[in-house]
Design a protein around this motif. Structure first.
Motif, short mmCIF file in Angstrom:
data_model
loop_
_atom_site.label_atom_id
_atom_site.label_comp_id
_atom_site.label_asym_id
_atom_site.label_seq_id
_atom_site.Cartn_x
_atom_site.Cartn_y
_atom_site.Cartn_z
N ASN A 235 0.82 -1.22 0.00
CA ASN A 235 0.00 0.00 0.00
C ASN A 235 0.85 1.27 0.00
O ASN A 235 0.49 2.26 0.63
CB ASN A 235 -0.91 0.02 1.23
CG ASN A 235 -1.89 -1.14 1.24
OD1 ASN A 235 -2.29 -1.62 0.20
ND2 ASN A 235 -2.24 -1.60 2.42
N SER A 256 -7.43 -2.58 -7.36
CA SER A 256 -8.15 -1.72 -8.30
C SER A 256 -9.58 -1.51 -7.84
O SER A 256 -10.04 -2.11 -6.86
CB SER A 256 -8.10 -2.31 -9.71
OG SER A 256 -8.40 -3.70 -9.70
N SER A 257 -10.29 -0.64 -8.55
CA SER A 257 -11.63 -0.22 -8.14
C SER A 257 -12.71 -1.11 -8.73
O SER A 257 -12.48 -1.87 -9.68
CB SER A 257 -11.87 1.22 -8.58
OG SER A 257 -11.86 1.30 -10.01
N LYS A 261 -18.85 3.48 -5.74
CA LYS A 261 -18.10 4.33 -4.82
C LYS A 261 -19.03 4.90 -3.76
O LYS A 261 -20.24 5.02 -3.98
CB LYS A 261 -17.37 5.44 -5.57
CG LYS A 261 -18.24 6.35 -6.42
CD LYS A 261 -17.37 7.36 -7.16
CE LYS A 261 -18.20 8.24 -8.09
NZ LYS A 261 -17.34 9.21 -8.83
N ASP A 358 -9.39 8.77 -3.78
CA ASP A 358 -10.24 7.64 -4.20
C ASP A 358 -10.60 6.71 -3.05
O ASP A 358 -11.40 5.79 -3.23
CB ASP A 358 -9.56 6.86 -5.32
CG ASP A 358 -8.16 6.36 -4.94
OD1 ASP A 358 -7.65 6.77 -3.89
OD2 ASP A 358 -7.58 5.58 -5.72
N ILE A 359 -10.05 6.91 -1.86
CA ILE A 359 -10.25 5.99 -0.74
C ILE A 359 -11.40 6.48 0.14
O ILE A 359 -11.32 7.57 0.72
CB ILE A 359 -8.99 5.86 0.12
CG1 ILE A 359 -7.78 5.54 -0.75
CG2 ILE A 359 -9.17 4.81 1.19
CD1 ILE A 359 -6.47 5.75 -0.04
N ALA A 407 -6.00 1.59 -7.72
CA ALA A 407 -6.14 2.49 -6.58
C ALA A 407 -4.85 3.26 -6.35
O ALA A 407 -3.75 2.76 -6.60
CB ALA A 407 -6.51 1.70 -5.33
N SER A 408 -4.99 4.49 -5.87
CA SER A 408 -3.82 5.35 -5.66
C SER A 408 -2.81 4.73 -4.72
O SER A 408 -1.60 4.87 -4.90
CB SER A 408 -4.27 6.71 -5.13
OG SER A 408 -4.96 6.56 -3.90
N SER A 410 -2.12 1.58 -4.15
CA SER A 410 -1.56 0.29 -4.55
C SER A 410 -0.10 0.45 -4.98
O SER A 410 0.24 1.28 -5.82
CB SER A 410 -2.38 -0.29 -5.71
OG SER A 410 -1.95 -1.59 -6.03
N LEU A 431 -10.58 -1.75 -3.58
CA LEU A 431 -11.01 -0.42 -3.16
C LEU A 431 -12.46 -0.49 -2.69
O LEU A 431 -13.34 -0.91 -3.44
CB LEU A 431 -10.87 0.56 -4.33
CG LEU A 431 -11.08 2.05 -4.04
CD1 LEU A 431 -10.04 2.57 -3.07
CD2 LEU A 431 -11.02 2.84 -5.34
N ASP A 432 -12.68 -0.10 -1.43
CA ASP A 432 -14.03 -0.04 -0.86
C ASP A 432 -14.73 -1.40 -0.91
O ASP A 432 -15.80 -1.56 -1.50
CB ASP A 432 -14.89 1.01 -1.57
CG ASP A 432 -14.27 2.39 -1.54
OD1 ASP A 432 -13.42 2.64 -0.66
OD2 ASP A 432 -14.61 3.22 -2.39
N SER A 459 -10.28 -0.73 2.43
CA SER A 459 -9.52 -0.76 1.18
C SER A 459 -8.08 -1.21 1.44
O SER A 459 -7.55 -1.02 2.52
CB SER A 459 -9.50 0.62 0.53
OG SER A 459 -10.80 1.06 0.21
#
Length: 699
Positions: A235, A256-257, A261, A358-359, A407-408, A410, A431-432, A459
């Motif tokens: 992370n 990844s997402s 969201k 994005d989290i 994801a940012s 990752s 993510l989420d 996440s």
């Protein structure tokens, strides 16, 4: 463990040395007796574990001068009910320690070589922090209707392979972390117990030479016994060269997402609405409350000024000025703790680091996180309005039309240890993620949070790893005789193509692409690899007979006659060319594919690559007459001198009209001499910030 919550904890461990030998287990004491100058009492005191079920060796706790130098669970969760499941298979040898198992959870062990148990923990495999319950249910949780996080994301929760059985090996402890000796003991037991896939949502911040890496060593022995190890990439993104768990015999998973969201909007008194990202279950029912900026309400008497206050750090805010109010925090740390401690009603966190927006985090009070520009607009409203008011709406789920993207947080490549081996290997949803949770664990990670939940949204690559592990288990169930390398190859070569326009780091972010479970079961061709292939790879990387034995545990393992060089002949499903600045592109790969589909089939190759790089594949056609037949081809990559060039992305694709076997090919530049003066060569030991036996773990 690698998941993201509102806090990051760092752990350090005592020095442990691992010895692998071909010997009877009873010889452990005798060998240690000799190492400690004939002291029987010290030998008895220092011996931590004897590994003898799946590989031979022991772990001993030694002082530095004497050194030569998986998860937990809440079994009562609905996700782990065993309704309709038969007893464990006859091959199963696992045990359950201090908890009651069933036909779903068929094994549960715990390891604590230090003998230290925090008051927050259970002296059992039981989960006190939620992480292991979440990851286990993500991989193999049963279907649970009506699952949600306090009403958010309501639906049916199910793991990737809901009818698979689960065995848990607890090696990590709240506030203490994960010991190398415990990790290896867990590997030893898991392999002997009869597991099929190992899912490891943990890793080190600093990649270490494989002979110093307990996960790499354990995964090597698992591979020898036909067990694939799936592991989190880390992370530490989006910084480059941060990926961990880099051994080529492991499946390294980025995050990844999904197309969902979590949004919690801010509504100001002037009617303006700003979308924020948060898992916010608190209902203010549309009621507006006074708004203040944290920088205006500093706790000066407590020794705080503007900097601490605007970041909403603990103790930084004046409780007389924020009680019952919503506070705008300009927090570089994404913190809100000062608001809770000073009895603030809610928090709007304006996070100045754009790539971490994005989290969706969970907070112990009504709160949401807004973009910097929106935070500036809210601050302007507060400053220009006599009595500024606003509210934070309860969270809701929106469709994310940009998904999937990495994801940012990752961790990214390139691979710091072996630049020709592309890492991460694959990306999966991280993510989420909604999954089961321990009812004794705070859903936000905050000590101020008294809520109890059965499911939580968090996440991290800890969350993506079990998704990929589930895919591996799915493939293994359909193809029980496939090797770990074949299963890994199937997952990688059938992955969905990621859009590079959404991911600036391209393959360094997502590897071969996004997992496609159904396609992975029918890849057409696989790139297989054996223990001997990995040994040859290690020797080419500069390992000698001594360091090699620390990984393999085999007394006859040798690098004799193997000249160190590039890793281009390892039968890997991806192709990487690392070019030193100022040098021309010149690489030749040899690969062998095995037919696992139709008996009579012909595959033809297509190549895509930027025009500046030339790629030649020979032969261009591979014909198979039987299942299991192997064919070899070469790939020659050439091009002009390169200096400071971004990653050049291409593909090599084999097609037979039914199957599409896709492999990324990347070309990128590295600094001169880094191939011999960096951690790429384990004998150099350059660039590692921590003691090789001390794990810097993080949640």
């Amino acid at each position: 463990m690698q998941c993201l919550n509102n806090s990051i904890f760092y752990y350090f461990f005592s020095v442990l040395q691992f010895y692998f030998t071909k010997r009877a287990i009873n010889d452990d004491f005798d060998l240690l007796f000799g190492l400690l100058d004939g002291s029987a009492s010290l030998a008895k005191e220092s011996l931590v574990y004897s590994y003898g079920r799946s590989f031979n060796g022991f772990a001993a706790k030694l002082s530095p001068p004497e050194v030569d130098t998986f998860s937990r669970i809440w079994p009562e969760s609905e996700s782990f009910n065993d309704e309709g499941m038969s007893p464990p298979p006859a091959k199963w040898k696992g045990k359950c320690h201090n908890i009651t198992c069933n036909n779903k959870i068929i094994g549960a062990r715990y390891y604590n070589s230090e003998g230290l148990y925090p008051t927050t923990e259970f002296k059992s495999p039981r989960d006190a922090i939620g992480h292991g319950t979440h990851t286990s249910s993500t991989a193999a949780g049963r279907e649970v209707d009506g699952a949600s996080f306090l009403g958010l994301a309501k639906g049916t929760a199910t793991g990737g392979v809901p009818n698979a059985r689960i065995a848990v090996y607890k090696v990590c402890w709240d506030m203490l972390g994960c010991s190398n000796a415990d990790i290896l003991a867990a590997f030893d037991d898991a392999i002997a117990d009869g597991v099929d896939i190992l899912s490891m949502s943990l890793g080190s911040d600093d990649p270490q030479p494989f002979f110093d890496d307990a996960l790499a060593i354990g995964a090597f022995h698992a591979m020898k016994h036909g067990v694939l190890s799936s592991a989190s990439a880390g992370n530490s993104g989006p910084s480059p060269a941060t990926a961990s768990n880099l051994a080529p015999w492991m499946l390294t998973v980025a995050a990844s997402s999904m197309d969902r969201k979590f949004i919690s909007q801010v509504v100001l008194g002037n009617g303006e609405i700003y979308p924020g990202i948060a898992v916010n279950s608190f209902k203010l029912n549309g009621t507006s409350f006074p708004l203040v900026w944290a920088g205006d309400v500093a706790n000066y008497s407590g020794g705080n000024g503007l900097l601490n206050a605007k970041n909403c750090l603990p103790g930084s805010l004046n409780s007389n000025k924020i009680a019952g109010k919503i506070v705008l925090c300009n927090s570089v740390l994404g913190d809100y703790t000062g608001v809770v401690m000073a009895n603030g009603l809610g928090a709007i966190v304006s996070f100045p680091i754009p790539f971490l927006i994005d989290i969706a985090l969970s907070y112990p009070l009504p709160a949401t996180q807004v973009k910097t520009g929106d935070g500036d607009a809210i601050l302007e409203y507060i400053r220009t309005t006599e009595n500024p008011i606003g509210t934070i709406l309860v969270g809701e789920t929106w469709k994310d039309i940009m998904a999937p993207y990495v994801a940012s947080f990752s961790s990214r490549g390139p691979n710091r240890l072996n630049p020709e081996i592309l890492k991460p290997d694959i990306t999966a949803p991280g993510l989420d993620i909604l999954a089961a949770w321990s009812p004794v664990a705070s859903p936000s990670g905050s000590p101020f949070d008294t809520r109890k939940v059965k499911f939580n949204v968090i996440s991290g690559t800890s969350m993506s790893c079990p998704h990929a592990s589930a895919v591996a288990a799915y493939v293994k169930a359909l193809h029980p005789n496939w090797s770990p390398a074949a299963i890994k190859s199937a997952i990688m070569t059938t992955a969905n193509v990621m859009d590079p326009r959404k991911n600036d780091d391209h393959e360094f972010a997502y590897g071969a692409g996004h997992v496609n479970p159904l396609a992975a079961t029918n890849p057409g061709l696989v790139y297989n690899a054996s223990e001997a292939d990995y040994i040859h790879f290690l020797c080419k990387q500069g390992y000698n007979t001594s360091t090699l034995k620390q990984i393999t545990g085999e007394s006859n393992a040798s690098c004799d006659g193997i000249v160190p060089g590039r890793a281009w002949d390892l039968n890997y499903p991806t192709f990487g060319v690392a070019v030193e600045d100022g040098q021309s592109v010149n690489a030749t790969f040899t690969r062998t594919v095995t037919n696992v589909a139709s008996a009579n089939s012909t595959y033809r190759v297509t190549v895509q690559m930027p025009s500046s790089v030339n790629v030649e594949v020979h032969p261009k056609e591979l014909s198979f007459s039987t299942v299991g037949e192997k064919k070899t081809f070469t790939v020659k990559v050439s091009g002009p001198k390169m200096v400071e060039q971004p990653i050049q992305s291409g593909t090599i694709v084999w097609k037979d009209g039914v199957h599409v076997v896709r492999s990324p090919l990347i070309v990128y530049t590295i600094t001169p001499n880094s191939m011999t003066t960096s951690p790429f060569r384990p004998t150099e030991r350059i660039g590692f910030g921590a003691n090789s036996n001390n794990w810097n773990m993080h949640f």
